[in-house]
Design an enzyme around this catalytic site. Structure first.
Site, PDB file in Angstrom:
ATOM      1  N   ASP A 111      82.500  14.932 -10.022  1.00 23.46           N
ATOM      2  CA  ASP A 111      81.708  16.160  -9.257  1.00 23.46           C
ATOM      3  C   ASP A 111      82.623  16.234  -7.867  1.00 23.46           C
ATOM      4  OD1 ASP A 111      80.340  17.225 -11.238  1.00 23.46           O
ATOM      5  OD2 ASP A 111      78.713  15.586 -11.058  1.00 23.46           O
ATOM      6  N   ASP A 173      83.112  21.217 -17.684  1.00 25.25           N
ATOM      7  CA  ASP A 173      82.650  21.522 -16.135  1.00 25.25           C
ATOM      8  C   ASP A 173      83.910  21.064 -15.229  1.00 25.25           C
ATOM      9  OD1 ASP A 173      80.731  20.739 -18.030  1.00 25.25           O
ATOM     10  OD2 ASP A 173      78.964  20.753 -16.479  1.00 25.25           O
TER      11      ASP A 173
HETATM   12  N1  GLY Z   1      78.106  20.439 -14.060  1.00 27.78           N
HETATM   13  C1  GLY Z   1      76.800  20.244 -14.540  1.00 27.78           C
HETATM   14  C2  GLY Z   1      76.250  21.742 -14.930  1.00 27.78           C
HETATM   15  O1  GLY Z   1      76.802  22.563 -15.346  1.00 27.78           O
HETATM   16  O2  GLY Z   1      75.033  21.492 -15.447  1.00 27.78           O
END
Ligand code: GLY
Length: 394
Positions: A111, A173
């Site tokens: 992240d 993601d």
């Molecule tokens: N990256 C996590 C989400 O989209 O919830």
């Protein structure tokens, strides 16, 4: 008599057209004003807004390690860009600098791109502050430690390796985190950051994306020979279903990867992902959290998926050579923004956020029908993108 009727029909249709034209500036002004209000409520706070549940009016906050920590600084940079308000710029600098510790040490997960690109990346874009550039490069080097050359992707969740028996896992993601690597590579970082990002996007194109251009949430790979074992879900309804925000991440990520590389296969992938997203939208225009939830039409909506997809499709539309493709993606994005900007989705005086009705993690029962900071971030980003398109068209 006949001509009077005709005139009044024309007048009605002309006014209707006027009424229906999306007012980008009004929506931007709304976001700036709400940002200014939140700033005054956040005085002396050193944690970051994440969500607001339907019985609350103010942001629940998180620390810098939370995956959403970059969105509030990012909103501040965008609100500064939209308004030129130097008080907002001061806050943007303050909240951005909180995240500096993330640039050092060992990576906990993927992240870092969400966290550091949205904060420092936007800050560097707007200020060219060289200290910001160093943080971007340092964080990109840290993120690259999660890259597995056998697989050809960045590991998303080290914690899931044992917990879920996913030896190497990569989620859709994660496409968004590549922007940090591209940014570092073109601003003095090592070329291998670019190479890793390109290989990651290529591997995901053949694994996370299904043959019909819907997406898996998670791809699981073998670490011995790197082969793709299976596609599964974590935040969607089922392994075979289409999690709406995941499709949005795909549209956004492949469009951005095309911008950074010029690779036509990324552009074509983004178009096909967008076509699927558009074709699966319900009649009222905003996606349910998962396009395959059997509870539809009683399933929760996800405004954040709409905002991510709108922002991605606006950039995508600008890469189209064919005028009808350009209009298809632009109009689809404007339709999403129009609905998000209606009383049903705008929070107005209800709470501090811009938008209502996002869904974070339905299977876990968290952030269902809530205001979530990343919905606001991509909504504001999309509005700025649309404003630039409108200005260029003048
Ligand atoms: N990256 C996590 C989400 O989209 O919830």
């Amino acid at each position: 008599m006949m001509s009077a009727i005709l005139v009044s029909i024309l007048a009605v249709s002309c006014c209707k057209e006027k009424e229906e034209k999306f007012d980008t500036q009004k929506a931007l002004d709304y976001c700036v004003e709400k940002t200014q209000k939140t700033i005054s409520n956040l005085a002396d706070v050193d944690s970051l807004p994440r969500n607001i549940y339907s019985n609350q009016t103010q942001w629940n906050k998180v620390g810098i390690e939370d995956w959403t920590s970059g969105f509030w600084p990012g909103i501040l940079w965008y609100a500064y860009e939209a308004s030129g308000d130097t008080m907002i710029e001061k806050e943007a600098r303050k909240f951005t600098s909180l995240l500096e510790p993330l640039a050092y040490g060992e990576p906990l997960d993927h992240d870092l791109g969400f966290q550091i690109f949205n904060s420092y990346g936007n800050g560097y874009r707007l200020t060219k502050d060289s200290a910001y550039k160093e943080i971007i490069i340092s964080t990109a080097n840290k993120l690259s430690k999660l890259y597995n050359p056998k697989v050809g992707t960045i590991l998303s969740w080290p914690v899931m390796v044992e917990k879920m028996n996913w030896p190497h896992n990569t989620i859709i993601d994660n496409m968004i985190n590549l922007e940090l690597l591209f940014s570092a590579a073109k601003n003095g970082g090592d070329q291998h950051l670019y190479d890793i990002a390109v290989q990651h996007a290529e591997t995901c194109m053949h694994t996370l994306i299904r043959p019909d251009y819907s997406t898996f949430h998670v791809a699981v790979f073998d670490t011995i020979d790197g082969h793709f074992i299976k596609g599964v879900t974590h935040q969607g309804y089922a392994d075979s279903s289409l999690w709406a925000r995941g499709q949005g991440w795909g549209i956004y990520g492949y469009t951005m990867s095309y911008r950074e590389t010029g690779k036509v296969e990324f552009l074509e992938t983004a178009m096909k992902l967008a076509d699927v997203f558009i074709s699966r939208l319900p009649e009222d225009g905003i996606p349910y959290w998962d396009f395959n939830d059997p509870d539809i039409p009683n399933a929760p909506k996800d405004a954040s998926a709409a905002a991510v997809a709108a922002s991605g499709m606006l950039e995508l539309s600008e890469f189209m050579k064919d005028e009808s493709d350009k209009l298809k993606y632009r109009n689809a994005a404007i339709a999403l923004l129009t609905k998000l900007s209606s009383p049903e989705y705008l929070s107005g005086d209800t709470n501090e956020a811009f938008l209502l009705h996002s869904t974070g993690h339905k299977p876990k029962g968290s952030e269902i029908d809530a205001s979530i900071i990343y919905a606001d971030y991509y909504y504001l980003e999309a509005l700025l993108r649309l404003k630039k398109i409108e200005n260029n068209d003048k």
